[in-house]
Motif scaffolding. Structure first.
Motif, PDB file in Angstrom:
ATOM      1  N   SER A 392       0.815  -1.220   0.000  1.00  0.00           N
ATOM      2  CA  SER A 392       0.000   0.000   0.000  1.00  0.00           C
ATOM      3  C   SER A 392       0.852   1.275   0.000  1.00  0.00           C
ATOM      4  O   SER A 392       0.286   2.370  -0.113  1.00  0.00           O
ATOM      5  N   CYS A 414       4.393  14.104   2.415  1.00  0.00           N
ATOM      6  CA  CYS A 414       2.971  13.823   2.682  1.00  0.00           C
ATOM      7  C   CYS A 414       2.557  14.620   3.914  1.00  0.00           C
ATOM      8  O   CYS A 414       3.200  14.525   4.966  1.00  0.00           O
ATOM      9  N   GLN A 418      -3.200  14.119   3.749  1.00  0.00           N
ATOM     10  CA  GLN A 418      -2.866  13.008   2.846  1.00  0.00           C
ATOM     11  C   GLN A 418      -2.556  11.747   3.641  1.00  0.00           C
ATOM     12  O   GLN A 418      -2.873  10.632   3.219  1.00  0.00           O
ATOM     13  N   GLN A 421      -5.688   9.911   4.448  1.00  0.00           N
ATOM     14  CA  GLN A 421      -6.217   9.184   3.295  1.00  0.00           C
ATOM     15  C   GLN A 421      -5.471   7.870   3.067  1.00  0.00           C
ATOM     16  O   GLN A 421      -6.082   6.834   2.803  1.00  0.00           O
ATOM     17  N   VAL A 422      -4.130   7.934   3.179  1.00  0.00           N
ATOM     18  CA  VAL A 422      -3.344   6.705   3.011  1.00  0.00           C
ATOM     19  C   VAL A 422      -3.674   5.713   4.122  1.00  0.00           C
ATOM     20  O   VAL A 422      -3.795   4.503   3.879  1.00  0.00           O
ATOM     21  N   GLU A 424      -6.452   5.383   5.772  1.00  0.00           N
ATOM     22  CA  GLU A 424      -7.762   4.799   5.515  1.00  0.00           C
ATOM     23  C   GLU A 424      -7.685   3.742   4.418  1.00  0.00           C
ATOM     24  O   GLU A 424      -8.335   2.698   4.490  1.00  0.00           O
ATOM     25  N   LYS A 425      -6.848   4.013   3.417  1.00  0.00           N
ATOM     26  CA  LYS A 425      -6.675   3.042   2.341  1.00  0.00           C
ATOM     27  C   LYS A 425      -6.080   1.740   2.895  1.00  0.00           C
ATOM     28  O   LYS A 425      -6.534   0.635   2.534  1.00  0.00           O
ATOM     29  N   ILE A 426      -5.120   1.850   3.776  1.00  0.00           N
ATOM     30  CA  ILE A 426      -4.485   0.670   4.366  1.00  0.00           C
ATOM     31  C   ILE A 426      -5.477  -0.066   5.256  1.00  0.00           C
ATOM     32  O   ILE A 426      -5.571  -1.304   5.242  1.00  0.00           O
ATOM     33  N   ARG A 427      -6.201   0.689   6.068  1.00  0.00           N
ATOM     34  CA  ARG A 427      -7.180   0.065   6.960  1.00  0.00           C
ATOM     35  C   ARG A 427      -8.205  -0.731   6.169  1.00  0.00           C
ATOM     36  O   ARG A 427      -8.535  -1.877   6.501  1.00  0.00           O
ATOM     37  N   THR A 428      -8.677  -0.139   5.077  1.00  0.00           N
ATOM     38  CA  THR A 428      -9.687  -0.805   4.251  1.00  0.00           C
ATOM     39  C   THR A 428      -9.121  -2.063   3.589  1.00  0.00           C
ATOM     40  O   THR A 428      -9.760  -3.115   3.560  1.00  0.00           O
ATOM     41  N   ALA A 429      -7.859  -1.930   3.064  1.00  0.00           N
ATOM     42  CA  ALA A 429      -7.249  -3.075   2.384  1.00  0.00           C
ATOM     43  C   ALA A 429      -7.086  -4.248   3.321  1.00  0.00           C
ATOM     44  O   ALA A 429      -7.342  -5.410   2.946  1.00  0.00           O
ATOM     45  N   GLU A 432     -10.594  -5.883   4.290  1.00  0.00           N
ATOM     46  CA  GLU A 432     -11.256  -6.631   3.206  1.00  0.00           C
ATOM     47  C   GLU A 432     -10.458  -7.857   2.785  1.00  0.00           C
ATOM     48  O   GLU A 432     -10.949  -8.682   2.007  1.00  0.00           O
TER      49      GLU A 432
END
Length: 495
Positions: A392, A414, A418, A421-422, A424-429, A432
């Motif tokens: 990620s 960063c 920002q 946002q990163v 949240e992207k990691i948490r979601t990945a 899931e």
């Protein structure tokens, strides 16, 4: 968060120790040989070389300097000279021819006779003048007239020859009944004698000079020249009483940081002391060059051995360094490696002003995974989660296993927004993803705290704020992202 890998320091210490041991061994061997040879050479110089050289020079002096004394003695006992004086000094031309013949036959610089009766100063060119004992320039005459020895050697100006500095051999003349008649003698220019001494020095490669009974140098060249007193020479003044009280001897002294070896002989014919001196540093120049050559060889061997050792250790160090900077379980950087990278990033930020963020992530309820499925499964979950974190991030970012189930993600260039946002992207990945393990596919969630570096603070302060944000995310129910100054972001559920 700074520090070098321990293995690098160990390798450097080992090479340094090896260099020191080899260098010390080679240097000790070279120095032992040098000082042993130096001591042997010095003993030879003091016990044999200088005394032998002094004897050889003395033999040369007897031929070159004592000869004028014999000539003056012959003049003083010459029947012609005594008869001429006793007959009333009536033919001045006769004495001039006599003195001229003496000068030309023996190669003297000057020849002379001073009558005690008339005070006339006769030379090869006639009567020069009448001496006046009360005048300063004729003080030598008054001294010789009353002295007990038959002759003296005096260094003075020759007024008959343009005031040239001259060595006079003044010999007392007596009649047939022992009555004093005057002074006869010859003169040698000091420059001629200095040339003679310079020739001795060149042939024998020693410093040579003559000293009178008062400790004054009367003849010499170079640094040891006419008029210098021994008591004014540093180091030598300490031996002055011994030197002037003995007929011969060897001495060692230090002057102006240089070592000297000296041999002295008393010359009764001249009533002077002959000094033959050697600069020890010059005498030992060859052996010092040998020492330097040996040290250079030792240095070359040491460099070769250390270089080969360095190449060998470097091969292993690359493997050791990788193990030292990488977490063995997850393949991510460990805390020690992160320290150096953060320090480097901090320096770049100070130059460019670009922001960077810390993301402190903690797997939710990871203890339950270990308790239910065992530590081996827990390790698999950690490896899978670490792979998702790494995938990620950008190439310029890096992930660190901070400890246990806690990870530090460092985002370069960063800002805080920002970073959220990163995160949240990691948490979601992770939420899931299905984490395949040896027993089943498991699911895991993560709580993340985000903080942006503030100029002027140290990294520990930035990390502390990220830790507080992580604490807020956990208190909000986990599987959350929290910034230091923002509300906790909504997650997709608690794990």
């Amino acid at each position: 968060m700074s520090g070098r890998p321990r293995f690098f320091n160990q390798r450097r210490s080992l090479l340094l120790l090896l260099s020191l041991l080899l260098g010390a061994g080679f240097i000790a061997t070279a120095l032992f040989g040098y000082y042993s040879s130096r001591a042997a050479i010095r003993n030879t110089l003091i016990g044999q070389d200088l005394p032998l050289t002094s004897s050889n020079i003395y033999s040369e002096i007897q031929k070159d300097l004592i000869r004028p004394i014999l000539i003056s003695s012959t003049m003083a006992s010459d029947t012609f000279l005594r008869d001429w004086v006793l007959n009333g000094e009536r033919d001045a031309d006769a004495i001039s021819r006599y003195l001229s013949e003496i000068r030309s036959r023996y190669g003297a610089f000057s020849s002379y006779f001073i009558s005690d009766k008339t005070r006339n100063y006769y030379t090869a060119n006639g009567i020069l003048r009448q001496v006046e004992p009360q005048e300063q320039r004729d003080a030598w005459y008054a001294r010789v007239r009353v002295m007990q020895p038959d002759y003296e050697i005096n260094v003075d100006l020759d007024y008959a020859n343009r005031n040239a500095l001259t060595i006079f051999i003044n010999y007392r003349v007596y009649d047939y009944n022992g009555r004093y008649l005057g002074i006869a003698g010859i003169g040698l220019t000091v420059e001629a004698v200095r040339t003679l001494i310079a020739d001795y020095e060149k042939r024998f490669r020693r410093s040579i000079y003559f000293v009178d009974a008062q400790g004054e140098i009367v003849l010499g060249s170079g640094q040891r020249n006419h008029g210098i007193l021994l008591r004014d020479i540093p180091g030598l003044r300490d031996h002055l009483d011994s030197i002037l009280g003995e007929a011969s001897g060897s001495y060692q002294y230090t002057a102006n940081g240089e070592q000297y070896i000296l041999h002295m002989n008393y010359l009764p014919e001249l009533k002077w002391r002959l000094f033959v001196e050697l600069n020890e540093d010059v005498a030992l120049a060859d052996i010092r060059q040998t020492l330097l050559f040996n040290l250079l060889i030792s240095l070359g061997v040491t460099v070769l051995i250390v270089g080969l050792s360095h190449l060998t250790l470097a091969r292993y160090h690359r493997h050791i360094e990788q193990a030292a900077t990488t977490d063995k379980l997850t393949g991510l950087l460990n805390r020690h490696a992160a320290s150096a990278l953060v320090d480097k990033l901090l320096g770049s930020q100070r130059r460019s002003g670009q922001p960077f963020c810390f993301l402190l992530a903690d797997l939710d309820h990871f203890k339950q995974v270990n308790d239910r499925h065992g530590h081996s499964v827990g390790d698999e979950v950690l490896r899978k989660a670490a792979a998702i974190f790494r995938q990620s991030l950008r190439a310029s970012d890096f992930a660190v296993r901070w400890g246990g189930e806690e990870f530090l993600l460092v985002l370069q260039d960063c800002d805080g927004e920002q970073g959220l946002q990163v995160a949240e992207k990691i948490r979601t990945a992770l939420a899931e993803a299905s984490l395949s393990t040896s027993i089943a596919d498991l699911h895991a969630t993560v709580s993340i705290g985000v903080s942006e570096y503030r100029p002027g603070e140290n990294p520990e302060q930035t990390l502390s704020r990220a830790d507080l944000a992580l604490y807020r995310a956990k208190n909000a129910g986990r599987n959350q992202v929290a910034g230091e100054d923002t509300a906790v972001a909504e997650g997709i559920g608690s794990a």
